[in-house]
Enzyme design. Structure first.
Site, PDB file in Angstrom:
ATOM      1  CG  HIS A  53      -0.236   0.033   2.534  1.00  0.00           C
ATOM      2  ND1 HIS A  53       0.200   1.199   3.130  1.00  0.00           N
ATOM      3  CD2 HIS A  53       0.108  -0.968   3.389  1.00  0.00           C
ATOM      4  CE1 HIS A  53       0.765   0.924   4.294  1.00  0.00           C
ATOM      5  NE2 HIS A  53       0.742  -0.393   4.472  1.00  0.00           N
ATOM      6  CB  CYS A  60       1.268  -3.717   5.496  1.00  0.00           C
ATOM      7  SG  CYS A  60      -0.185  -4.534   6.186  1.00  0.00           S
TER       8      CYS A  60
END
Length: 223
Positions: A175, A191
């Site tokens: 992301h 992440c």
């Protein structure tokens, strides 16, 4: 133009889907970079929300998007994430890859490692902290238990690629970020974060079904 798929490993446990930013080092001036990079990371005004320009003079040139030599057994189109080097590679033909600088998880217990598949892609995604994140830090994450809509303050940035393994959500995402100065560091909740211009570029290059390989954090090596 044809591209390759590539490696994705980092072990997902309970606390990933949040992918929030932790306070990391502040930017330090780096040597000037060329106009090509400045253009590559210019502001984007064609999105539902503005994507600010990135001052590439504040980013280590190793973490700016570029094509590099990359030897791997993975097929073109695969994404390979090397958490030790803080790089993600989109495998191409002929021993080449498109390399992106990334930020990775600080704590080993929050990291996924192994093979996964991009099962979903989202534009200006909604972010929701995991139950474990709320349990660990209720004051910080509790107010967002219902989720945070996509927008310029959303920690996932303008794009997110959702990784599944064995048909199940790993809670691990590729992301964007609201903190480009943290690229090249270990500061996230697990992440893999990209500069916003880079995650938009990667999003446009890979389809749902793309293989992602995340190398082990302690043994990743790129030749």
């Amino acid at each position: 133009m044809p591209l390759d798929r590539r490696l994705f490993l980092l072990a997902a446990s309970a606390a990933l889907a949040g992918c929030t930013a932790r306070r990391g080092p502040q930017p330090q001036a780096i040597a000037p970079v060329n106009a090509q990079f400045a253009s590559m990371y210019a502001a984007i005004d064609t999105e539902p929300f503005p994507v600010p320009a990135i001052d590439v003079s504040q980013i280590d040139p190793r973490f700016l998007r570029q094509e590099v030599a990359f030897q791997t057994r993975e097929q073109p189109g695969t994404i390979v994430v090397d958490p030790n080097e803080r790089h993600a590679y989109l495998v191409m033909e002929g021993g080449r890859a498109l390399r992106y600088g990334v930020g990775v998880g600080r704590e080993e217990g929050f990291n996924f490692r192994g093979d996964a598949t991009i099962a979903r892609k989202a534009v200006w995604p909604r972010w929701t902290p995991t139950i474990d994140m709320i349990r660990r830090e209720p004051d910080r994450y509790g107010p967002y238990a219902g989720g945070l809509p996509g927008g310029p303050t959303n920690p996932l940035g303008p794009r997110a690629l959702y990784l599944y393994s064995g048909g199940k959500d790993t809670l691990y995402r590729l992301h964007g970020t609201t903190e480009p100065h943290t690229i090249g560091t270990m500061v996230s909740s697990g992440c893999v974060r990209f500069m916003n211009q880079d995650i938009i570029d990667l999003y446009n290059r890979v389809p749902v079904g793309t293989k992602v390989v995340v190398l082990p954090a302690a043994a990743a090596a790129v030749s």
